[in-house]
Design a protein around this motif. Structure first.
Motif, PDB file in Angstrom:
ATOM      1  N   HIS A 210       3.087   8.791  12.642  1.00  0.00           N
ATOM      2  CA  HIS A 210       3.849   9.384  11.539  1.00  0.00           C
ATOM      3  C   HIS A 210       5.317   8.979  11.598  1.00  0.00           C
ATOM      4  O   HIS A 210       5.944   8.707  10.584  1.00  0.00           O
ATOM      5  CB  HIS A 210       3.710  10.906  11.548  1.00  0.00           C
ATOM      6  N   SER A 217       8.402   2.649   5.608  1.00  0.00           N
ATOM      7  CA  SER A 217       8.557   2.949   4.179  1.00  0.00           C
ATOM      8  C   SER A 217       9.890   2.422   3.685  1.00  0.00           C
ATOM      9  O   SER A 217       9.981   1.849   2.599  1.00  0.00           O
ATOM     10  CB  SER A 217       8.533   4.461   3.913  1.00  0.00           C
ATOM     11  N   ARG A 220       9.719  -1.293   3.423  1.00  0.00           N
ATOM     12  CA  ARG A 220       8.881  -1.668   2.275  1.00  0.00           C
ATOM     13  C   ARG A 220       9.641  -1.511   0.970  1.00  0.00           C
ATOM     14  O   ARG A 220       9.711  -2.424   0.151  1.00  0.00           O
ATOM     15  CB  ARG A 220       7.611  -0.793   2.278  1.00  0.00           C
ATOM     16  N   TRP A 221      10.231  -0.324   0.798  1.00  0.00           N
ATOM     17  CA  TRP A 221      10.880  -0.030  -0.480  1.00  0.00           C
ATOM     18  C   TRP A 221      12.129  -0.877  -0.691  1.00  0.00           C
ATOM     19  O   TRP A 221      12.402  -1.320  -1.807  1.00  0.00           O
ATOM     20  CB  TRP A 221      11.213   1.467  -0.566  1.00  0.00           C
ATOM     21  N   GLU A 224      10.930  -4.199  -1.748  1.00  0.00           N
ATOM     22  CA  GLU A 224      10.429  -4.155  -3.130  1.00  0.00           C
ATOM     23  C   GLU A 224      11.584  -4.149  -4.126  1.00  0.00           C
ATOM     24  O   GLU A 224      11.560  -4.873  -5.134  1.00  0.00           O
ATOM     25  CB  GLU A 224       9.543  -2.922  -3.330  1.00  0.00           C
ATOM     26  N   ILE A 252       1.971  -1.221   8.236  1.00  0.00           N
ATOM     27  CA  ILE A 252       1.593   0.059   7.598  1.00  0.00           C
ATOM     28  C   ILE A 252       0.077   0.250   7.724  1.00  0.00           C
ATOM     29  O   ILE A 252      -0.405   1.336   8.060  1.00  0.00           O
ATOM     30  CB  ILE A 252       2.058   0.100   6.119  1.00  0.00           C
TER      31      ILE A 252
ATOM     32  N   LEU B  85       6.606  14.076  -1.502  1.00  0.00           N
ATOM     33  CA  LEU B  85       6.625  12.677  -1.083  1.00  0.00           C
ATOM     34  C   LEU B  85       6.941  12.675   0.410  1.00  0.00           C
ATOM     35  O   LEU B  85       8.061  12.968   0.816  1.00  0.00           O
ATOM     36  CB  LEU B  85       7.689  11.923  -1.876  1.00  0.00           C
ATOM     37  N   ASN B  87       5.477  11.390   4.671  1.00  0.00           N
ATOM     38  CA  ASN B  87       4.642  10.456   5.427  1.00  0.00           C
ATOM     39  C   ASN B  87       3.518  11.168   6.167  1.00  0.00           C
ATOM     40  O   ASN B  87       2.788  10.563   6.940  1.00  0.00           O
ATOM     41  CB  ASN B  87       5.499   9.623   6.386  1.00  0.00           C
ATOM     42  N   LEU B  88       3.381  12.458   5.948  1.00  0.00           N
ATOM     43  CA  LEU B  88       2.250  13.190   6.512  1.00  0.00           C
ATOM     44  C   LEU B  88       1.109  13.081   5.506  1.00  0.00           C
ATOM     45  O   LEU B  88       1.311  13.350   4.329  1.00  0.00           O
ATOM     46  CB  LEU B  88       2.600  14.668   6.706  1.00  0.00           C
ATOM     47  N   ASP B  89      -0.073  12.686   5.984  1.00  0.00           N
ATOM     48  CA  ASP B  89      -1.127  12.520   4.986  1.00  0.00           C
ATOM     49  C   ASP B  89      -2.172  13.627   5.010  1.00  0.00           C
ATOM     50  O   ASP B  89      -3.137  13.597   4.269  1.00  0.00           O
ATOM     51  CB  ASP B  89      -1.806  11.148   5.110  1.00  0.00           C
ATOM     52  N   SER B  90      -1.953  14.620   5.864  1.00  0.00           N
ATOM     53  CA  SER B  90      -2.997  15.642   5.978  1.00  0.00           C
ATOM     54  C   SER B  90      -2.587  16.972   5.339  1.00  0.00           C
ATOM     55  O   SER B  90      -3.274  17.968   5.508  1.00  0.00           O
ATOM     56  CB  SER B  90      -3.322  15.854   7.451  1.00  0.00           C
ATOM     57  N   VAL B 105       1.925   9.713  -0.259  1.00  0.00           N
ATOM     58  CA  VAL B 105       2.342   9.310   1.088  1.00  0.00           C
ATOM     59  C   VAL B 105       3.291   8.122   0.920  1.00  0.00           C
ATOM     60  O   VAL B 105       2.923   7.115   0.318  1.00  0.00           O
ATOM     61  CB  VAL B 105       1.120   8.938   1.960  1.00  0.00           C
ATOM     62  N   LYS B 106       4.509   8.279   1.446  1.00  0.00           N
ATOM     63  CA  LYS B 106       5.554   7.268   1.233  1.00  0.00           C
ATOM     64  C   LYS B 106       5.077   5.867   1.594  1.00  0.00           C
ATOM     65  O   LYS B 106       5.145   4.949   0.775  1.00  0.00           O
ATOM     66  CB  LYS B 106       6.787   7.592   2.091  1.00  0.00           C
ATOM     67  N   ALA B 107       4.618   5.711   2.843  1.00  0.00           N
ATOM     68  CA  ALA B 107       4.285   4.360   3.322  1.00  0.00           C
ATOM     69  C   ALA B 107       3.152   3.715   2.517  1.00  0.00           C
ATOM     70  O   ALA B 107       3.049   2.496   2.459  1.00  0.00           O
ATOM     71  CB  ALA B 107       3.900   4.416   4.789  1.00  0.00           C
ATOM     72  N   ASN B 108       2.317   4.560   1.898  1.00  0.00           N
ATOM     73  CA  ASN B 108       1.176   4.010   1.164  1.00  0.00           C
ATOM     74  C   ASN B 108       1.428   3.871  -0.339  1.00  0.00           C
ATOM     75  O   ASN B 108       0.496   3.632  -1.107  1.00  0.00           O
ATOM     76  CB  ASN B 108      -0.068   4.881   1.393  1.00  0.00           C
ATOM     77  N   SER B 109       2.683   4.089  -0.762  1.00  0.00           N
ATOM     78  CA  SER B 109       3.006   3.947  -2.187  1.00  0.00           C
ATOM     79  C   SER B 109       4.172   2.974  -2.333  1.00  0.00           C
ATOM     80  O   SER B 109       5.108   3.010  -1.528  1.00  0.00           O
ATOM     81  CB  SER B 109       3.442   5.292  -2.780  1.00  0.00           C
ATOM     82  N   SER B 110       4.099   2.132  -3.360  1.00  0.00           N
ATOM     83  CA  SER B 110       5.257   1.264  -3.619  1.00  0.00           C
ATOM     84  C   SER B 110       6.306   2.125  -4.318  1.00  0.00           C
ATOM     85  O   SER B 110       5.986   3.166  -4.905  1.00  0.00           O
ATOM     86  CB  SER B 110       4.849   0.087  -4.502  1.00  0.00           C
ATOM     87  N   ILE B 111       7.566   1.678  -4.288  1.00  0.00           N
ATOM     88  CA  ILE B 111       8.621   2.461  -4.939  1.00  0.00           C
ATOM     89  C   ILE B 111       8.354   2.513  -6.454  1.00  0.00           C
ATOM     90  O   ILE B 111       8.639   3.516  -7.119  1.00  0.00           O
ATOM     91  CB  ILE B 111      10.033   1.916  -4.576  1.00  0.00           C
ATOM     92  N   GLU B 112       7.745   1.441  -6.958  1.00  0.00           N
ATOM     93  CA  GLU B 112       7.394   1.408  -8.383  1.00  0.00           C
ATOM     94  C   GLU B 112       6.357   2.494  -8.705  1.00  0.00           C
ATOM     95  O   GLU B 112       6.463   3.183  -9.717  1.00  0.00           O
ATOM     96  CB  GLU B 112       6.842   0.014  -8.713  1.00  0.00           C
ATOM     97  N   GLN B 113       5.378   2.639  -7.820  1.00  0.00           N
ATOM     98  CA  GLN B 113       4.361   3.694  -8.024  1.00  0.00           C
ATOM     99  C   GLN B 113       5.004   5.076  -8.037  1.00  0.00           C
ATOM    100  O   GLN B 113       4.617   5.947  -8.813  1.00  0.00           O
ATOM    101  CB  GLN B 113       3.302   3.631  -6.908  1.00  0.00           C
ATOM    102  N   VAL B 114       6.008   5.264  -7.162  1.00  0.00           N
ATOM    103  CA  VAL B 114       6.683   6.570  -7.113  1.00  0.00           C
ATOM    104  C   VAL B 114       7.393   6.827  -8.444  1.00  0.00           C
ATOM    105  O   VAL B 114       7.267   7.908  -9.037  1.00  0.00           O
ATOM    106  CB  VAL B 114       7.690   6.633  -5.932  1.00  0.00           C
TER     107      VAL B 114
END
Lengths: 391, 123
Positions: A210, A217, A220-221, A224, A252, B85, B87-90, B105-114
């Motif tokens: 975590h 992140s 990544r951002w 991007e 990731i 938003l 980084n904890l996914d549970s 989940v931050k790491a699993n989303s692009s900034i565009e998706q957000v």
């Protein structure tokens, strides 16, 4: 006194002389010796015979005594060995009634040897899962050990006499005499410490994963944002940025895999089973891997029935399983290779088959394919996500 | 006149705050940031944002769930949609149960998706 009377008297005296010897013998005392009278007559042989008989009995008693002592000594030694074993040991007869329980077994189960003696094994060693649901008889390993005449090892929990749970690793072995099964030996080890260490390890992995996600992140951002605002970069620089981005995404993915494994190990994975459209899910995953496949010039093919096919599965987790299979099929493929996904219906079942023209898994390695850190022996030259199949 | 929507970010990581500010300004949003749960709730009262983006792990005694509970309990603030938003996914189920509109989940989303996720929520 005539001759007959004299003879009767003589016989009586001879027999009377034996009375104390037999009296003692009747109470188990064979220590008295027979005094063989002087001169030879009918009684000499009888006296000698009785003397020999007493001698033989004395020898037999002595050898029995020493055999008993040896057995007792051996029993003391066996008990000491059994009690010095750090594991619980329970011995049963062929009907699975308990005949012996060592010290540790008594400590762990809270039953004394006397309480357990004669009781059925499953009455004293109550096997349950972590939710206290009884383990079925055939899953305990006892029947398998008897039927297949081989050692079985299973992990579950025992319910102690006071009702608390004890995590155990249980090995059951059949006791075979000649070709007959005369009982079983159940050896169990307390797994409390193992589970604690495992829990700590998983908590550490979970925390570390975590924590790793935050800087990833940000990387990544930022990449991007930078790439979206600088679309006209020279190719060389763009390629470098693409490579950085690709590797951030790989990290990731690795962190996500670590978290998945950690969740599975902690038993935190839950499944929400519902009817899902398997063709739609596979199409989505195929779209996701299309770019990777194109880069490697690997062709993708999907063969499925015309009509929609629904399977009972977890909508969130099924794509991950398909993705891992496809990801590996592409990664371990040859340039210009092919990956084929086939869906076929077999009665009530739906079979999803992913095949590729890649290096394949050697037959001797196939059994280990679901081991966490498994990597095929022929895959050493190819980059690989170690947890990839473990979803 | 085009109405400029305000998005409040309750996020303690300065680097993240900078990224949010840049990405959302580029998409025509006004961006307000807060670093703690209390500061976030105070900013929500003051600025009345169109949407709140909330992290869960925050410094201090209150975490994102505490902030979410406070926002939901306040009749005026309860109307503001909250996107968690993190980084904890549970924690998705917990967050949605308390009253979050969505969870990423931050790491699993692009900034565009957000940004795209925020657009319909911030109406």
């Amino acid at each position: 006194m005539n001759d007959l009377e004299k003879y009767q008297k003589y016989v009586k005296e001879r027999l009377n002389a034996l009375t104390p010897i037999f009296a003692k013998a009747s109470i188990g005392d064979f220590s008295e010796d027979v005094e063989i009278p002087e001169g030879e007559d009918e009684f000499s042989e009888l006296y000698a015979g009785i003397g020999i008989m007493l001698e033989v009995i004395r020898e037999q008693i002595n050898s029995l005594k020493s055999a008993k002592e040896i057995v007792e000594e051996e029993k003391i030694l066996d008990d000491a060995i059994l009690d010095s074993i750090g594991d619980g040991v329970v011995v049963t007869n062929k009907n699975l009634n308990i005949t012996l329980m060592n010290h540790h077994a008594q400590m762990m189960t809270e039953y004394t040897d006397e309480e357990a003696q004669g009781k059925h094994l499953f009455e004293v060693l109550k096997a349950v899962d972590e939710k206290n649901i009884p383990i079925s008889y055939d899953a305990r390993g006892t029947e398998e050990a008897i039927e297949k005449r081989k050692k079985t090892s299973v992990n579950y929990f025992y319910l102690t006499k006071s009702g608390s749970q004890l995590p155990v690793s249980v090995t059951t072995s059949p006791l075979i005499l000649g070709d007959q099964i005369i009982g079983t030996v159940v050896v169990f080890r307390d797994r409390t410490k193992d589970l604690e260490v495992e829990k700590m390890k998983n908590e550490f992995i979970s925390l570390a994963a975590h924590q790793l996600r935050s800087p990833l992140s940000i990387m990544r951002w930022n990449l991007e944002l930078f790439m979206s605002q600088n679309s006209s970069l020279p190719k060389k620089e763009k390629d470098k940025l693409d490579s950085v981005y690709k590797n951030v995404m790989r990290m990731i993915a690795l962190v996500n895999d670590m978290l998945s494994v950690s969740k599975i190990d902690q038993g935190k994975t839950t499944h929400q089973i519902e009817p899902v459209n398997i063709i739609a899910i596979i199409n989505d995953v195929l779209n996701e891997v299309e770019v990777v496949a194109e880069n490697k010039m690997v062709g993708l093919a999907f063969n499925h029935p015309e009509e929609e096919v629904f399977v009972l599965a977890d909508r969130e987790k099924l794509p991950g399983v398909i993705l891992n299979l496809l990801d590996n099929a592409i990664k371990f493929n040859t340039l210009l290779g092919k990956v084929e996904v086939n869906i076929t219906k077999e009665g009530e079942d739906v079979v999803v088959q992913v095949s590729d023209s890649g290096i394949g898994i050697p037959p001797e390695d196939k059994e280990q394919v679901f081991d966490r850190y498994y990597r095929a022996t022929n895959a050493v030259f190819i980059q690989f996500r170690p947890w990839a199949l473990f979803s | 006149m085009i109405e400029i929507k305000t998005v409040l970010f309750i996020e303690d990581d300065v680097e993240m705050q900078k990224i949010y500010a840049e990405a959302f300004s580029n998409n025509g949003f006004d961006v307000v940031s807060a670093s703690t749960a209390d500061e976030g709730v105070a900013q929500a009262r003051e600025k009345h944002p169109s949407l709140i983006i909330l992290d869960i792990m925050l410094p201090g005694r209150k975490n994102g769930f505490d902030a979410l509970e406070q926002l939901v309990a306040d009749s005026e603030l309860a109307k503001i949609p909250v996107l968690v938003l993190t980084n904890l996914d549970s924690e998705k189920d917990v967050a949605l149960k308390i009253g979050a509109k969505d969870y990423l989940v931050k790491a699993n989303s692009s900034i565009e998706q957000v940004v795209e996720k925020v657009k319909p929520l911030a109406k």
